[in-house]
Design a protein around this motif. Structure first.
Motif, short mmCIF file in Angstrom:
data_model
loop_
_atom_site.label_atom_id
_atom_site.label_comp_id
_atom_site.label_asym_id
_atom_site.label_seq_id
_atom_site.Cartn_x
_atom_site.Cartn_y
_atom_site.Cartn_z
N SER A 62 3.40 -1.34 3.91
CA SER A 62 2.98 0.01 3.50
C SER A 62 4.19 0.88 3.24
O SER A 62 5.27 0.66 3.79
N TYR B 230 1.37 5.50 -0.09
CA TYR B 230 0.74 6.74 0.35
C TYR B 230 1.58 7.94 -0.05
O TYR B 230 2.81 7.86 -0.17
N THR C 216 1.22 -6.71 7.34
CA THR C 216 0.93 -5.57 6.49
C THR C 216 2.21 -5.11 5.81
O THR C 216 3.31 -5.46 6.22
N PHE D 56 -3.83 8.10 0.90
CA PHE D 56 -3.65 6.81 0.22
C PHE D 56 -3.63 7.03 -1.28
O PHE D 56 -4.46 7.76 -1.83
N ASP E 286 0.85 -1.19 0.00
CA ASP E 286 0.00 0.00 0.00
C ASP E 286 0.88 1.24 0.00
O ASP E 286 1.74 1.40 0.88
N ARG F 87 -2.74 0.56 -4.18
CA ARG F 87 -2.25 -0.73 -3.70
C ARG F 87 -1.63 -1.46 -4.88
O ARG F 87 -2.29 -1.69 -5.89
N TRP G 123 5.32 5.24 2.36
CA TRP G 123 5.02 6.65 2.16
C TRP G 123 6.14 7.25 1.32
O TRP G 123 7.32 7.05 1.61
N LEU H 30 -1.65 -1.68 12.03
CA LEU H 30 -0.50 -2.21 11.29
C LEU H 30 -0.09 -3.60 11.77
O LEU H 30 0.71 -4.27 11.09
N SER I 249 6.51 -2.73 7.65
CA SER I 249 5.84 -4.02 7.48
C SER I 249 5.77 -4.74 8.80
O SER I 249 6.58 -4.52 9.71
#
Length: 427
Positions: free
Chosen positions: A218, A89, A216, A95, A87, A98, A220, A210, A230
């Motif tokens: 993610s 961001y 997970t 967001f 994911d 994905r 940024w 998270l 993660s």
């Protein structure tokens, strides 16, 4: 000692220096091909190696080779991150998209896990295989002549048909290959890395999402910095890492203890969740300030008499954004072991030259992907990304990921040898 399938004995004596992922994997492959292997490592024991590091990734092209080692890929999957997506961001928190990796399953497994956990799996496999692994060894020099190669270990000479240098960017083997000592240079970037228990954020209302619902992944993305997090083992463990512009001077010892307060300065003004992740890092967490160095691309991976070969970071350091450094080091060992098998004891230099021909172009092309991804993220065109969110996705190309290094070696070896001998390739 376990019994595993091996090729017929080749009679090729191999010394491998360095017991990291590259070295141990090369040892397994060389033993699997029937070579006589001795692995030397300066660290006192396996615990000293396994205790360092955090997340490490093997894409399908790297993980494919683990599938040939009985039980290894199964053990790795038990401790690997269970996500099939990333994911992404905007650095302020919005967001964006994905990115799914589900379609890559047809190429093989993606293994992302703690470096120590995954390392212990392949180390144990090598131990079960019965490979001669010697820790606490002081290697001070490499040498070669037309017939043999060797190292000075603990003040004494050790001789083999070929020596594989797998010690990383500071390998002494680089000097005999290059003819001089090359020094690392600042890449202009550095990385902060942290790993800690998911319990540290499980009760934090801003962060618990998270870890409480499983694994997970993610990221940024912002100006001159990207921040990845993660959770693994069903949220029981958590890590974060961010790459940023750095103008510090670089010396050989380029890893230092990091400080939360320093990290927070870099993400000032970023999404509140990013700042909270950094702020919530426990005091006893392993937080590292890792200065990224690079070295000029090598003109060759092999020594003048073709008895010493560099593999892994000793031959080609990768940027983390390539997500290929570990996988390419595994490919190196696979190809070199197969080339030595095909060449045989009487033609070791020919096999070593074939290894370089098979690896050189692919490795350098793979290295370039790291710079491409970093530039894509750190200099993101957000107007364009708003119109096409997939523009910020990691580049995932089949030529790189859908690849079997061993199969490719066996298929191309005859033509490579013909080219080395000045003969016409097969039609």
């Amino acid at each position: 000692m376990a019994s595993f399938p091996r090729s017929a004995p080749s009679g090729v004596d191999v010394i491998i220096v360095g017991a990291g992922f590259a070295g141990v994997s090369a040892a397994i492959e060389c033993d699997r091909k029937g070579h006589n292997v001795t692995l030397l490592e300066k660290a006192p024991d396996v615990d000293e190696i396994a205790k360092f590091g955090d997340i490490i990734s093997f894409d399908p092209n790297g993980a494919k080779n683990f599938e040939r080692w009985p039980g290894v890929i199964e053990a790795m999957l038990k401790v690997a991150r269970k996500t099939t997506w990333l994911d992404l961001y905007h650095w302020k928190g919005e967001f964006v998209t994905r990115q799914s990796f589900a379609g890559e399953k047809k190429w093989g497994h993606r293994i992302n896990g703690h470096r120590g956990d995954l390392y212990r799996i392949i180390y144990q496999h090598a131990k079960d295989w019965g490979i001669d692994m010697r820790f606490g060894q002081r290697i001070t020099d490499y040498y070669e002549d037309n017939d043999k190669a060797g190292v000075i270990v603990n003040g004494e000479k050790m001789v083999a048909d070929v020596v594989i240098a797998a010690e990383g960017v500071r390998s002494r083997g680089r000097k005999i290959v290059l003819g001089f000592d090359d020094k690392p240079k600042s890449s202009g970037y550095a990385v902060y890395r942290a790993w800690f228990s998911g319990d540290a954020i499980a009760k934090n209302e801003k962060l618990k999402h998270l870890v409480v619902n499983g694994d997970t992944h993610s990221g940024w993305v912002g100006p001159d910095l990207h921040f990845l997090v993660s959770s693994l083992k069903d949220g029981k463990e958590f890590n974060w890492v961010f790459t940023h512009v750095d103008d510090g001077n670089i010396e050989e010892n380029w890893q230092f203890p990091g400080k939360v307060e320093d990290c927070l300065k870099y993400v000032e003004g970023w999404a509140p969740v990013v700042q909270e992740i950094v702020r919530s890092t426990p005091k006893d967490a392993r937080l590292i300030d890792h200065k990224l160095v690079f070295r000029d691309p090598l003109p060759t991976f092999i020594s003048p008499k073709s008895r010493i070969a560099l593999i892994g970071d000793a031959a080609h350091p990768f940027l983390p954004t390539s997500i290929q450094g570990a996988s390419q080091s595994i490919e190196d060992g696979v190809v070199l072991a197969a080339c030595l098998e095909l060449a045989g004891k009487r033609n070791v230099p020919l096999g070593v030259n074939a290894y370089e021909k098979l690896r050189y172009e692919r490795v350098h092309k793979a290295q370039a992907t790291g710079v491409k991804t970093r530039e894509k993220w750190h200099k993101a065109n957000w107007d364009a990304i708003k119109e096409n969110p997939e523009a910020v996705h990691l580049t995932r190309e089949s030529w790189l990921l859908n690849f079997d290094a061993e199969k490719d070696c066996y298929e191309r070896y005859p033509d490579v040898i013909a080219a080395l001998k000045g003969e016409k390739p097969r039609l």
